[in-house]
Scaffold this motif. Structure first.
Motif, PDB file in Angstrom:
ATOM      1  N   ASP A 156       0.835   2.821   6.561  1.00 32.61           N
ATOM      2  CA  ASP A 156       1.455   1.967   5.558  1.00 32.61           C
ATOM      3  C   ASP A 156       2.725   2.624   5.014  1.00 32.61           C
ATOM      4  N   SER A 157       3.418   1.937   4.103  1.00 36.46           N
ATOM      5  CA  SER A 157       4.699   2.438   3.606  1.00 36.46           C
ATOM      6  C   SER A 157       4.539   3.737   2.808  1.00 36.46           C
ATOM      7  N   PHE A 158       3.442   3.875   2.078  1.00 37.61           N
ATOM      8  CA  PHE A 158       3.196   5.108   1.320  1.00 37.61           C
ATOM      9  C   PHE A 158       3.131   6.300   2.265  1.00 37.61           C
ATOM     10  N   GLN A 159       2.359   6.166   3.324  1.00 33.67           N
ATOM     11  CA  GLN A 159       2.206   7.252   4.288  1.00 33.67           C
ATOM     12  C   GLN A 159       3.519   7.529   5.026  1.00 33.67           C
ATOM     13  N   THR A 160       4.267   6.487   5.334  1.00 37.00           N
ATOM     14  CA  THR A 160       5.546   6.655   6.015  1.00 37.00           C
ATOM     15  C   THR A 160       6.531   7.409   5.132  1.00 37.00           C
ATOM     16  N   GLU A 161       6.601   7.037   3.848  1.00 38.26           N
ATOM     17  CA  GLU A 161       7.484   7.736   2.911  1.00 38.26           C
ATOM     18  C   GLU A 161       7.052   9.186   2.745  1.00 38.26           C
TER      19      GLU A 161
ATOM     20  N   ARG B  81      -3.701   8.819  -4.576  1.00 34.74           N
ATOM     21  CA  ARG B  81      -2.739   7.774  -4.232  1.00 34.74           C
ATOM     22  C   ARG B  81      -2.742   6.635  -5.243  1.00 34.74           C
TER      23      ARG B  81
ATOM     24  N   PRO C 230       3.987   2.258  -7.524  1.00 40.41           N
ATOM     25  CA  PRO C 230       5.028   1.758  -6.615  1.00 40.41           C
ATOM     26  C   PRO C 230       6.276   1.396  -7.417  1.00 40.41           C
TER      27      PRO C 230
END
Length: 166
Positions: A2-7, A44, A49
């Motif tokens: 997801d975007s959290f992990q990607t960031e 998390r 966000p």
């Protein structure tokens, strides 16, 4: 992912760099980076966000390092001195002059008190704004500004004394 992990994955080089500022020893820095990522994943749900993930993770790292320093103090654990790694060659450095310059900056940064060193690293190395750095360190803006000014002045003096370009 997801975007959290990607960031978070994109932040890994910056987290490692900050861990080296705090821990100095590469193995300790790697452990601190891993601990920071683990804590961020576990907490998390506490991240909001729309806020800066890097500031949030730097705060986690700083708190993890404080916990580790306290634990080491209680254990009375002795680490190898920084000089032990001074003789190791850095094959990725382009020239002897560049290695000497980096070494001078590293020594000058290492000599700073921790509060100044962390302020300098967050603002000058990691590029956080003064407000973001102050929030990461959980200190007022004036305190961060003061630490940063003293750290910059001390670094400049140390580098001039060492004959390096500030």
């Amino acid at each position: 992912m997801d975007s959290f992990q990607t960031e978070m994955l994109a932040l890994l080089p910056r987290l490692r760099r900050m861990a080296r500022v705090l821990a100095w020893e590469p193995a300790d820095a790697d452990d601190l980076t891993q601990l920071t990522v683990e804590r961020a994943l576990l907490r998390r749900d506490q991240w909001r966000p729309g806020t800066r993930l890097d500031s949030w993770m730097f705060r986690i790292m700083r708190n993890a390092w404080i916990d580790e320093a306290r634990a080491r103090q209680r254990r009375g654990r002795v680490l190898a001195p920084p000089e032990a790694g001074a003789l190791a060659a850095d094959p990725s450095a382009p020239s002897l002059e560049a290695r000497l310059q980096a070494s001078a900056v590293e020594r000058a940064l290492e000599a700073l008190p921790e509060d100044q060193r962390v302020a300098v690293a967050l603002v000058l190395i990691e590029g956080l704004s003064y407000q973001e750095a102050a929030d990461s360190l959980e200190v007022p803006m004036g305190t961060l500004t003061s630490r940063l000014a003293r750290g910059r002045a001390t670094l400049q003096t140390a580098l001039i004394d060492q004959g390096a370009q500030p």
